[in-house]
Every structure is written in structure tokens, then in C-alpha cells.
Design an enzyme around this catalytic site. Structure first.
Site, PDB file in Angstrom:
ATOM      1  N   TYR A 153       0.844  -1.209   0.000  1.00 63.09           N
ATOM      2  CA  TYR A 153       0.000   0.000   0.000  1.00 63.09           C
ATOM      3  C   TYR A 153       0.882   1.262   0.000  1.00 63.09           C
ATOM      4  O   TYR A 153       0.646   2.202  -0.776  1.00 63.09           O
ATOM      5  CB  TYR A 153      -0.883  -0.051   1.241  1.00 63.09           C
ATOM      6  CG  TYR A 153      -1.904   1.041   1.391  1.00 63.09           C
ATOM      7  CD1 TYR A 153      -3.106   1.004   0.697  1.00 63.09           C
ATOM      8  CD2 TYR A 153      -1.685   2.104   2.270  1.00 63.09           C
ATOM      9  CE1 TYR A 153      -4.065   1.999   0.875  1.00 63.09           C
ATOM     10  CE2 TYR A 153      -2.638   3.088   2.449  1.00 63.09           C
ATOM     11  CZ  TYR A 153      -3.831   3.039   1.752  1.00 63.09           C
ATOM     12  OH  TYR A 153      -4.770   4.018   1.929  1.00 63.09           O
ATOM     13  N   LYS A 157       1.082   4.155  -2.803  1.00 62.79           N
ATOM     14  CA  LYS A 157       0.719   5.528  -2.438  1.00 62.79           C
ATOM     15  C   LYS A 157       1.894   6.480  -2.629  1.00 62.79           C
ATOM     16  O   LYS A 157       1.707   7.660  -2.953  1.00 62.79           O
ATOM     17  CB  LYS A 157       0.209   5.574  -0.990  1.00 62.79           C
ATOM     18  CG  LYS A 157      -1.118   4.833  -0.787  1.00 62.79           C
ATOM     19  CD  LYS A 157      -2.235   5.397  -1.657  1.00 62.79           C
ATOM     20  CE  LYS A 157      -3.604   4.878  -1.299  1.00 62.79           C
ATOM     21  NZ  LYS A 157      -4.673   5.403  -2.169  1.00 62.79           N
TER      22      LYS A 157
HETATM   23  P1  NAP Z   1     -13.530   2.502   1.187  1.00 63.79           P
HETATM   24  O1  NAP Z   1     -14.548   3.054   2.122  1.00 63.79           O
HETATM   25  O2  NAP Z   1     -13.080   1.113   1.336  1.00 63.79           O
HETATM   26  O3  NAP Z   1     -14.080   2.733  -0.317  1.00 63.79           O
HETATM   27  C1  NAP Z   1     -13.299   2.310  -1.391  1.00 63.79           C
HETATM   28  C2  NAP Z   1     -13.916   2.780  -2.678  1.00 63.79           C
HETATM   29  O4  NAP Z   1     -13.056   2.397  -3.766  1.00 63.79           O
HETATM   30  C3  NAP Z   1     -15.274   2.138  -2.958  1.00 63.79           C
HETATM   31  O5  NAP Z   1     -16.113   3.108  -3.560  1.00 63.79           O
HETATM   32  C4  NAP Z   1     -14.942   1.035  -3.962  1.00 63.79           C
HETATM   33  O6  NAP Z   1     -15.994   0.765  -4.877  1.00 63.79           O
HETATM   34  C5  NAP Z   1     -13.807   1.674  -4.728  1.00 63.79           C
HETATM   35  N1  NAP Z   1     -12.941   0.703  -5.402  1.00 63.79           N
HETATM   36  C6  NAP Z   1     -12.138  -0.233  -4.858  1.00 63.79           C
HETATM   37  N2  NAP Z   1     -11.522  -0.946  -5.812  1.00 63.79           N
HETATM   38  C7  NAP Z   1     -11.949  -0.449  -7.001  1.00 63.79           C
HETATM   39  C8  NAP Z   1     -11.672  -0.761  -8.353  1.00 63.79           C
HETATM   40  N3  NAP Z   1     -10.828  -1.745  -8.715  1.00 63.79           N
HETATM   41  N4  NAP Z   1     -12.308  -0.062  -9.330  1.00 63.79           N
HETATM   42  C9  NAP Z   1     -13.173   0.934  -8.998  1.00 63.79           C
HETATM   43  N5  NAP Z   1     -13.467   1.295  -7.740  1.00 63.79           N
HETATM   44  C10 NAP Z   1     -12.858   0.594  -6.744  1.00 63.79           C
HETATM   45  O7  NAP Z   1     -12.203   3.377   1.211  1.00 63.79           O
HETATM   46  P2  NAP Z   1     -11.900   4.855   1.768  1.00 63.79           P
HETATM   47  O8  NAP Z   1     -11.430   4.731   3.152  1.00 63.79           O
HETATM   48  O9  NAP Z   1     -13.005   5.771   1.435  1.00 63.79           O
HETATM   49  O10 NAP Z   1     -10.606   5.200   0.880  1.00 63.79           O
HETATM   50  C11 NAP Z   1     -10.672   6.000  -0.284  1.00 63.79           C
HETATM   51  C12 NAP Z   1      -9.246   6.328  -0.714  1.00 63.79           C
HETATM   52  O11 NAP Z   1      -8.595   7.022   0.353  1.00 63.79           O
HETATM   53  C13 NAP Z   1      -8.391   5.106  -1.009  1.00 63.79           C
HETATM   54  O12 NAP Z   1      -7.528   5.367  -2.087  1.00 63.79           O
HETATM   55  C14 NAP Z   1      -7.602   4.924   0.275  1.00 63.79           C
HETATM   56  O13 NAP Z   1      -6.396   4.249   0.038  1.00 63.79           O
HETATM   57  C15 NAP Z   1      -7.394   6.365   0.663  1.00 63.79           C
HETATM   58  N6  NAP Z   1      -7.089   6.566   2.071  1.00 63.79           N
HETATM   59  C16 NAP Z   1      -7.974   6.193   3.049  1.00 63.79           C
HETATM   60  C17 NAP Z   1      -7.652   6.416   4.373  1.00 63.79           C
HETATM   61  C18 NAP Z   1      -8.572   6.063   5.511  1.00 63.79           C
HETATM   62  O14 NAP Z   1      -8.164   6.210   6.665  1.00 63.79           O
HETATM   63  N7  NAP Z   1      -9.800   5.642   5.250  1.00 63.79           N
HETATM   64  C19 NAP Z   1      -6.432   7.002   4.705  1.00 63.79           C
HETATM   65  C20 NAP Z   1      -5.559   7.358   3.700  1.00 63.79           C
HETATM   66  C21 NAP Z   1      -5.901   7.143   2.385  1.00 63.79           C
HETATM   67  P3  NAP Z   1     -17.136  -0.366  -4.626  1.00 63.79           P
HETATM   68  O15 NAP Z   1     -17.586  -0.273  -3.211  1.00 63.79           O
HETATM   69  O16 NAP Z   1     -18.211   0.037  -5.621  1.00 63.79           O
HETATM   70  O17 NAP Z   1     -16.556  -1.676  -4.986  1.00 63.79           O
END
Ligand code: NAP
Length: 245
Positions: A153, A157
Site C-alpha cells: 500500500y 501511495k
Molecule cells: P472505502 O470506504 O473502502 O471505499 C473504497 C472505494 O473504492 C469504494 O467506492 C470502492 O468501490 C472503490 N474501489 C475499490 N476498488 C476499485 C476498483 N478496482 N475499481 C473501482 N473502484 C474501486 O475506502 P476509503 O477509506 O473511502 O478510501 C478511499 C481512498 O482514500 C483510497 O484510495 C484509500 O487508500 C485512501 N485513504 C484512506 C484512508 C482512511 O483512513 N480511510 C487514509 C488514507 C488514504 P465499490 O464499493 O463500488 O466496490
């Protein structure tokens, strides 16, 4: 934003959902990208429309070049060429390096980094021709400082940073900006599965004294998408309550 078109990948849930809703509230017409969560993506569009906005949901696995390209084509046909692209879709497949499977490495690199390349390449020509564009990519503090159990990851990133800065250099003279948001710990499905003791450890390392909310990230994205951020490119905005300062 005068009905500018914004494509947000991974907008069915979590951070992407908040970004889509925030951009719509500021006048963007929004394409809600999703992979599996069709009902959730539809619900995001309903919320946006109930508030007077325009939204369509579009299914694509952005880790596939063909599907990422057809996502951009579909959005262009339905709303117009994307003027804002938010590369947000992402997954985790955490494991200690000594136990990490090839599939865990490949899945994370494909979904979190290749997708950014595919989607950005598919929109950049249109943006440069139009002499306006906003590329935003959601990285992570893991990509800045590393994280035990997340070598895959963090590599993806961190890769986003080099990619986006290069795109920023290639496109700055054409009115296109490219920036990164690096969130800290944000409360979403991605983080909800972490054990309570790990969550408490993280909380104690956050000077702001609270976890982040998707809206905290969405507001930063909306700023970068706006005209106010026209002279900001190649930057990384960390949204982490001070965790990695
Ligand atoms: P999440 O709640 O798990 O949601 C992930 C989203 O990505 C969902 O809408 C999912 O779509 C979509 N997705 C996953 N694989 C995909 C693919 N192959 N093609 C198209 N869509 C895909 O995640 P989140 O926490 O909101 O994270 C969003 C972003 O922020 C990510 O890049 C994550 O790495 C980053 N981030 C998150 C955090 C945190 O603390 N949450 C911190 C730093 C960075 P479906 O549900 O329709 O499958």
C-alpha cells in the site's frame, strides 16, 4: 463551478462519496465511479439530485486499462469530458512483508497506482486541449512515512506522488494542475475493521485528538478543484490532524 464535470473514482462509499457530494454542492456535475456497490452509488446520486445537483453513476474496475478508458468515455458521453478527475479508488491487502503474497502486492499496485495512470492518461489530452483541468489523487500518509504491514500500500501511495508531480510538470503551462491529498486515519469501511487497540494507538498519535471524517478530505479536494487553487500544482496536502507533521 458553472457545471464543470468532475469524475470521482471509488465514489460509492467513504472518502470518494464525500468528495462527490461536496463537489456537487459546489456546482460540479459529478460522475460517481464505483466497482461493486451499485446500490450505494445510486444512493449517492439520489442525495446529489435531491439537493438540486447533477450526478450519474458509472461502473468500472479502474485497475483494468480497458475499463478505466471506457469509464472516461461513458462520462464524456453522458456529462461531457471530465474537467476534474479525482483518483480516489483504493484497497488494502495488509500483511507483513515476510508473509506478503504476490497477489496482495499485485492487487494493491494495480488498484491504487495503475488505476491512477490509466484514468489520468485517459483525461489529460482533453484537459490540455481545453486549457483547464484538475487532477487530484488520494494517496495516504502511509506513502509519506511508511507503515508496518503495508509495504504494498505504501509503495503504491508513494508512487502516486512521483506520478502526479510529473503530470503537474507536463501540464502546468496548459492550465492543468495535478495535486495529491494524503489523508491520515479517516473513519470509513477501510479503517473500521482495525482492532480497537490499534485504533486507540492511532488516536493517541493524532494531535487534533480525533479521527478524520471523509468530509475533512472532501473539503481539501473541493479546494484543489476550484479556481482558487489555480496556481497550486505538484503539491501534497496532508489531511491528518497533525499526525505526521
Ligand atoms: P472505502 O470506504 O473502502 O471505499 C473504497 C472505494 O473504492 C469504494 O467506492 C470502492 O468501490 C472503490 N474501489 C475499490 N476498488 C476499485 C476498483 N478496482 N475499481 C473501482 N473502484 C474501486 O475506502 P476509503 O477509506 O473511502 O478510501 C478511499 C481512498 O482514500 C483510497 O484510495 C484509500 O487508500 C485512501 N485513504 C484512506 C484512508 C482512511 O483512513 N480511510 C487514509 C488514507 C488514504 P465499490 O464499493 O463500488 O466496490
Amino acid at each position: 463551478m458553472n457545471g464543470r464535470v468532475a469524475l470521482v473514482t471509488g465514489a460509492s462509499r467513504g472518502i470518494g462519496r464525500a468528495i462527490a457530494v461536496e463537489l456537487a454542492s459546489r456546482g460540479f456535475r459529478v460522475a460517481v465511479g464505483y466497482q461493486n456497490s451499485a446500490a450505494a452509488a445510486g444512493a449517492v446520486c439520489s442525495v446529489i439530485r435531491e439537493n438540486g445537483g447533477t450526478a450519474v453513476s458509472v461502473q468500472a474496475d479502474v485497475s483494468s486499462r480497458e475499463q478505466a478508458e471506457s469509464l472516461v468515455k461513458t462520462v464524456s458521453n453522458e456529462l461531457g469530458a471530465p474537467e476534474v478527475l479525482v483518483n480516489n479508488a483504493g484497497i488494502t491487502r495488509d500483511n507483513l512483508l515476510m508473509r506478503m503474497k504476490d497477489s496482495e502486492w499485485d492487487d494493491v499496485l494495480r488498484t491504487n497506482l495503475n488505476s491512477v495512470f490509466y484514468c489520468t492518461r485517459a483525461v489529460i489530452r482533453g484537459m490540455m486541449k481545453a486549457r483547464f483541468g484538475r487532477i487530484i489523487a488520494v494517496s495516504s500518509v502511509s506513502g509519506l512515512v511508511g507503515n508496518a504491514g503495508q509495504a504494498n500500500y505504501a509503495a503504491a501511495k508513494a508512487g502516486i506522488l512521483g506520478f502526479v508531480k510529473s503530470v503537474a510538470r507536463e501540464s502546468a503551462s496548459r492550465g492543468v494542475t495535478a495535486n495529491v491529498i494524503a489523508p491520515g486515519y479517516i473513519e470509513t469501511d477501510m479503517t473500521s475493521a482495525l482492532p480497537e487497540e490499534i485504533k486507540n494507538g492511532i488516536l493517541s498519535s493524532i494531535p487534533a485528538g480525533r479521527y478524520g471524517e471523509p468530509k475533512d478530505v472532501a473539503r481539501a479536494a473541493a479546494f484543489l478543484a476550484s479556481d482558487d487553487a489555480a496556481y497550486i500544482t505538484g503539491q501534497v496536502i496532508t489531511v491528518d490532524g497533525g499526525m505526521t507533521m
